[in-house]
Design a protein around this motif. Structure first.
Motif, PDB file in Angstrom:
ATOM      1  N   ILE A 167       0.812  -1.046  -0.330  1.00 19.50           N
ATOM      2  CA  ILE A 167      -0.114  -0.035   0.495  1.00 19.50           C
ATOM      3  C   ILE A 167       0.973   0.907   0.117  1.00 19.50           C
ATOM      4  O   ILE A 167       1.910   1.291   0.888  1.00 19.50           O
ATOM      5  CB  ILE A 167      -0.923  -0.396   1.456  1.00 19.50           C
ATOM      6  N   ILE A 170       1.470  -8.070   4.219  1.00 16.59           N
ATOM      7  CA  ILE A 170       0.351  -7.298   4.045  1.00 16.59           C
ATOM      8  C   ILE A 170      -1.205  -7.004   4.982  1.00 16.59           C
ATOM      9  O   ILE A 170      -2.124  -6.795   4.420  1.00 16.59           O
ATOM     10  CB  ILE A 170      -0.442  -7.999   2.542  1.00 16.59           C
ATOM     11  N   TYR A 192      -1.526  -4.725   7.186  1.00 15.47           N
ATOM     12  CA  TYR A 192      -1.901  -3.672   7.079  1.00 15.47           C
ATOM     13  C   TYR A 192      -2.465  -3.019   6.454  1.00 15.47           C
ATOM     14  O   TYR A 192      -4.272  -2.316   5.992  1.00 15.47           O
ATOM     15  CB  TYR A 192      -1.343  -2.776   7.830  1.00 15.47           C
ATOM     16  N   ALA A 193      -1.869  -3.388   4.905  1.00 16.19           N
ATOM     17  CA  ALA A 193      -3.570  -3.232   3.336  1.00 16.19           C
ATOM     18  C   ALA A 193      -4.617  -3.999   3.649  1.00 16.19           C
ATOM     19  O   ALA A 193      -5.541  -2.931   3.337  1.00 16.19           O
ATOM     20  CB  ALA A 193      -2.284  -3.275   2.293  1.00 16.19           C
ATOM     21  N   ALA A 251      -6.491  -0.072  -4.665  1.00 22.13           N
ATOM     22  CA  ALA A 251      -5.619   0.261  -3.645  1.00 22.13           C
ATOM     23  C   ALA A 251      -6.260  -1.535  -3.473  1.00 22.13           C
ATOM     24  O   ALA A 251      -4.273  -2.192  -2.943  1.00 22.13           O
ATOM     25  CB  ALA A 251      -6.170   0.316  -1.928  1.00 22.13           C
ATOM     26  N   ILE A 267      -2.149  -4.454  -3.843  1.00 22.04           N
ATOM     27  CA  ILE A 267      -1.501  -5.423  -2.840  1.00 22.04           C
ATOM     28  C   ILE A 267      -1.275  -6.886  -3.830  1.00 22.04           C
ATOM     29  O   ILE A 267      -1.078  -7.475  -4.002  1.00 22.04           O
ATOM     30  CB  ILE A 267      -2.997  -5.853  -1.755  1.00 22.04           C
TER      31      ILE A 267
END
Length: 125
Positions: free
Chosen positions: A11, A47, A49-50, A68, A72
């Motif tokens: 991100i 990944i 947090y994203a 977004a 990813i």
């Protein structure tokens, strides 16, 4: 997305996504895709947090949210060998770390927090 360019991070650090970012997209497609990524983040904590950011908008996804999610996917394409690795180092000390970015969500001013738990030198949560 087979022919897409790989992304270096899952991100963009400076990207501030809000609930009204862009036009509406297909909700079912978005929910299926984010659901699969949620399952994947159990073995790919890089990944997490994203995924937590994009999963906020499951009820009304917009084009910026889908962008977004696609970033990813581009990150995952460029990092196929990353996963959790467990090593024996002779001790079982449990260490935990947490962090929060206070009121960073532009929609509701809530904070996003994260944590890591290590057993020995192995990341387990």
């Amino acid at each position: 997305m087979i022919g897409c360019r790989a992304a270096a991070t899952p991100i963009d650090q400076n990207d501030k996504i809000t609930a009204q970012s862009g036009e509406l997209v297909d909700r079912e497609k978005y929910q299926r895709l984010v659901g699969r990524l949620l399952y994947l983040c159990h073995t790919r904590p890089d990944i997490a947090y994203a995924i937590s950011i994009v999963s906020r908008y499951m009820h009304e996804p917009r084009s910026a949210h889908m962008d977004a999610v696609q970033r990813i996917l581009r990150y995952l394409k460029g990092t196929p060998g990353k996963s959790l690795l467990f090593r024996s180092n002779g001790h079982l000390t449990i260490d935990g770390y947490s962090d929060a970015d206070w009121a960073s969500c532009l929609d509701d001013r809530r904070s996003t927090s994260g944590y890591r738990v290590f057993v020995g030198c192995n990341l387990v949560a």
